[in-house]
Design a protein around this motif. Structure first.
Motif, short mmCIF file in Angstrom:
data_model
loop_
_atom_site.label_atom_id
_atom_site.label_comp_id
_atom_site.label_asym_id
_atom_site.label_seq_id
_atom_site.Cartn_x
_atom_site.Cartn_y
_atom_site.Cartn_z
N ILE A 144 1.10 -1.18 0.13
CA ILE A 144 -0.02 0.00 0.16
C ILE A 144 1.08 1.21 0.03
O ILE A 144 1.59 1.53 1.01
N ASN A 145 0.82 1.99 -1.21
CA ASN A 145 1.93 2.99 -1.12
C ASN A 145 0.91 4.62 -1.36
O ASN A 145 1.60 5.48 -1.68
N GLY A 146 -0.09 4.51 -1.16
CA GLY A 146 -1.12 5.64 -1.18
C GLY A 146 -1.72 5.91 0.16
O GLY A 146 -2.45 4.98 0.53
N VAL A 147 -1.58 7.02 0.82
CA VAL A 147 -2.04 7.22 2.07
C VAL A 147 -2.74 8.28 2.24
O VAL A 147 -2.34 9.56 1.57
N ILE A 148 -4.01 8.51 2.75
CA ILE A 148 -4.81 9.67 2.97
C ILE A 148 -4.63 9.90 4.53
O ILE A 148 -5.17 8.94 5.45
N ILE A 149 -3.91 10.94 4.95
CA ILE A 149 -4.14 11.11 6.57
C ILE A 149 -5.34 12.06 6.87
O ILE A 149 -5.46 13.00 6.48
N ALA A 150 -6.10 11.43 7.44
CA ALA A 150 -7.66 12.27 7.79
C ALA A 150 -7.96 12.12 9.42
O ALA A 150 -7.47 11.20 10.01
N SER A 151 -8.95 12.69 9.58
CA SER A 151 -9.47 12.76 11.17
C SER A 151 -8.47 12.60 12.17
O SER A 151 -8.30 11.46 12.79
N HIS A 152 -7.55 13.48 12.25
CA HIS A 152 -6.64 13.55 13.37
C HIS A 152 -6.73 14.55 14.35
O HIS A 152 -7.11 15.73 14.05
N GLN A 153 -7.07 14.00 15.52
CA GLN A 153 -7.41 14.91 16.70
C GLN A 153 -6.44 16.10 16.83
O GLN A 153 -5.06 15.64 16.81
N ARG A 154 -6.72 17.20 17.37
CA ARG A 154 -5.87 18.24 17.40
C ARG A 154 -4.88 18.11 18.50
O ARG A 154 -3.76 18.54 18.32
N GLU A 155 -5.14 17.32 19.55
CA GLU A 155 -4.34 17.16 20.86
C GLU A 155 -3.20 15.90 20.40
O GLU A 155 -2.59 15.60 21.32
N ALA A 156 -3.69 15.19 19.36
CA ALA A 156 -2.75 13.97 19.22
C ALA A 156 -1.53 14.34 18.39
O ALA A 156 -0.96 15.55 18.48
N ASP A 157 -0.63 13.32 18.25
CA ASP A 157 0.63 13.77 17.82
C ASP A 157 0.68 14.80 16.66
O ASP A 157 -0.36 14.92 15.75
N ASP A 158 1.57 15.89 16.78
CA ASP A 158 1.74 16.88 15.83
C ASP A 158 2.44 16.45 14.63
O ASP A 158 2.33 17.08 13.50
N SER A 159 3.12 15.21 14.64
CA SER A 159 3.89 15.12 13.55
C SER A 159 3.98 13.30 13.47
O SER A 159 3.60 12.68 14.27
N ILE A 160 3.62 13.05 12.22
CA ILE A 160 3.67 11.46 11.81
C ILE A 160 4.89 11.17 11.30
O ILE A 160 5.24 11.64 10.50
N HIS A 161 5.46 9.95 11.82
CA HIS A 161 6.64 9.62 11.33
C HIS A 161 6.69 8.36 10.64
O HIS A 161 6.65 7.18 11.26
N PHE A 162 6.37 8.52 9.43
CA PHE A 162 6.16 7.03 8.57
C PHE A 162 7.75 7.33 7.46
O PHE A 162 8.49 8.33 7.61
N GLU A 163 7.99 6.43 6.97
CA GLU A 163 9.11 6.30 5.93
C GLU A 163 8.47 6.75 4.72
O GLU A 163 7.91 6.26 3.79
N TRP A 164 8.53 7.90 4.67
CA TRP A 164 7.63 8.80 3.58
C TRP A 164 8.06 8.55 2.38
O TRP A 164 7.30 8.64 1.39
N GLN A 165 9.44 8.16 2.07
CA GLN A 165 10.01 7.94 0.66
C GLN A 165 8.85 6.75 0.19
O GLN A 165 9.24 6.62 -1.33
N ARG A 166 8.38 6.00 0.88
CA ARG A 166 7.62 4.77 0.32
C ARG A 166 6.26 5.14 -0.32
O ARG A 166 5.64 4.34 -0.84
N PHE A 167 5.90 6.40 0.22
CA PHE A 167 4.23 6.80 0.07
C PHE A 167 4.24 7.86 -0.66
O PHE A 167 4.88 8.84 -0.70
N SER A 168 2.95 7.82 -1.59
CA SER A 168 2.42 9.09 -2.01
C SER A 168 1.35 9.48 -0.87
O SER A 168 0.61 8.74 -0.44
N ALA A 169 1.17 10.68 -0.51
CA ALA A 169 0.45 10.88 0.66
C ALA A 169 -0.32 12.31 0.45
O ALA A 169 0.21 13.15 0.01
N VAL A 170 -1.75 12.23 0.96
CA VAL A 170 -2.59 13.74 0.99
C VAL A 170 -3.05 13.77 2.33
O VAL A 170 -3.45 12.70 2.90
N LYS A 171 -3.27 14.92 3.04
CA LYS A 171 -3.73 15.13 4.27
C LYS A 171 -5.28 15.92 3.88
O LYS A 171 -5.28 16.68 3.10
#
Length: 361
Positions: free
Chosen positions: A134-161
């Motif tokens: 799975i190399n396509g990722v949608i980052i969605a519905s992220h609570q404001r007080e949750a992690d302010d940064s997501i640590h993925f191996e981003w070079q593996r993915f196409s992503a949209v927020k």
């Protein structure tokens, strides 16, 4: 006489490679080394190669009409207090439905992943997605007080927020245009002849969209005479941020005392707000709509003509997120973009009995 169009075969012949290699290079496919891609892309530019739009349209048409045996999967990643908590919040279920419908239309399968599964870390989820191809990722519905940064191996993915959180990494983003939505509502009521325009908004909702609600209201209010400008009512007061941020997760009602004091002091001709914020208070105060005050709902979800307001087109946000992600995958664009873009989705105005046009005098 028209000049002959440069083809992939021409570029391949000049480079001494197979036409498939040129095709992969122009699609930025990771199968080829970066230096090979750059060399072939540069040669194609120098030779004046451009894709044939008619051929691209045919390929896209065939992709839509031909049945796929195993559709590719896109990850819909949420970070809420429960796996389904986001489904109980304004807008977020609609984001998902729009994304799911568009994914199916384009031949993809949309699968939900919850970042707070017990024992699941950012790195582990990143590895799970990569292992499943799975190399396509949608980052969605992220609570404001949750992690302010997501640590993925981003070079593996196409992503949209979708929406504003998390802030890092800075990915391509799709969201509602709250600034234009409140401006649209203001423009409509001003054009109808209203002048004393009141705006009521929960402080947490305003904060969560980087203050675009208040920015749009103040922008349009500047077009009114100073004597007609009513201070917006942001509630609750500026107490510890944790208090009102937690409160804004629920469908709260404006405090009775503050609202009544504000209403009686400024006597608005029309109130712009979310219906559930203020209508119960107006009913308690025996204020009649639209006889005593007109009302505009900027979270309009009923279109029977009873209320005027703006539909925020949440499904379109989700659909556009998938379209942008599919485009990135098609061109093999992976990793965090050098220049991230934000796509704003405007609202749609609906007339309604709650706000007579023109204004009653």
């Amino acid at each position: 006489m028209n000049e002959r169009r440069t083809t992939l075969a021409d570029v391949a012949k000049a480079a001494g490679v197979h036409v498939t290699t040129v095709s992969l290079a122009l699609r930025n496919h990771p199968r080829l080394p970066p230096e090979t891609r750059e060399r072939l892309q540069d040669l194609a530019r120098k030779m004046g190669y451009t894709p044939d739009p008619l051929l691209r349209a045919l390929v896209a048409y065939r992709g839509r009409t031909m049945e796929r045996r195993a559709p590719s999967t896109l990850a819909y990643v949420t970070n809420w207090d429960s796996a389904v908590g986001w489904k109980k919040v304004t807008a977020h279920p609609n984001f998902y439905e729009g994304a799911k419908a568009k994914a199916e239309e384009l031949g993809y399968k949309l699968e939900h992943f919850w970042m707070r599964e017990p024992g699941l870390t950012h790195g582990r989820l990143s590895g799970i997605l990569a292992a499943r191809g799975i190399n396509g990722v949608i980052i969605a519905s992220h609570q404001r007080e949750a992690d302010d940064s997501i640590h993925f191996e981003w070079q593996r993915f196409s992503a949209v927020k979708i929406d504003y959180f998390p802030h890092k990494p800075e990915l391509h983003n799709v969201t509602n245009d709250q600034c234009s939505i409140i401006r649209l509502a203001m423009q409509r009521v001003i054009a109808a002849g209203y002048r004393r325009i009141g705006f009521v908004m929960h402080r947490g909702w305003n904060y969560s969209v980087d203050h675009l609600w208040s920015a749009g209201f103040l922008c349009e209010q500047a077009n009114l005479p100073v004597r007609d400008r009513i201070p917006m009512l942001l509630f609750p007061d500026a107490e510890p941020i944790e208090d009102w941020m937690n409160e804004s997760k629920t469908d709260v009602i404006v405090p009775a005392d503050r609202f009544q004091e504000w209403y009686e002091r400024y006597q608005p001709e029309v109130i712009i707000a979310k219906a559930s914020f203020v209508l119960p208070r107006l009913q308690e105060m025996k204020v009649r709509i639209p006889r005593d005050v007109a009302f505009v709902d900027v979270f309009l979800d009923s279109f029977d003509g009873k209320f005027a307001g703006v539909r925020q087109n949440y499904e379109t946000v989700g659909a556009l997120a998938v379209e942008i992600l599919a485009g990135q995958l098609h061109h093999n664009k992976f990793g965090v973009p050098t220049i991230p873009t934000t796509t704003f989705v405007e609202g749609t105005w609906f007339d309604g009995a709650s706000c007579p046009i023109p204004a009653r005098r």
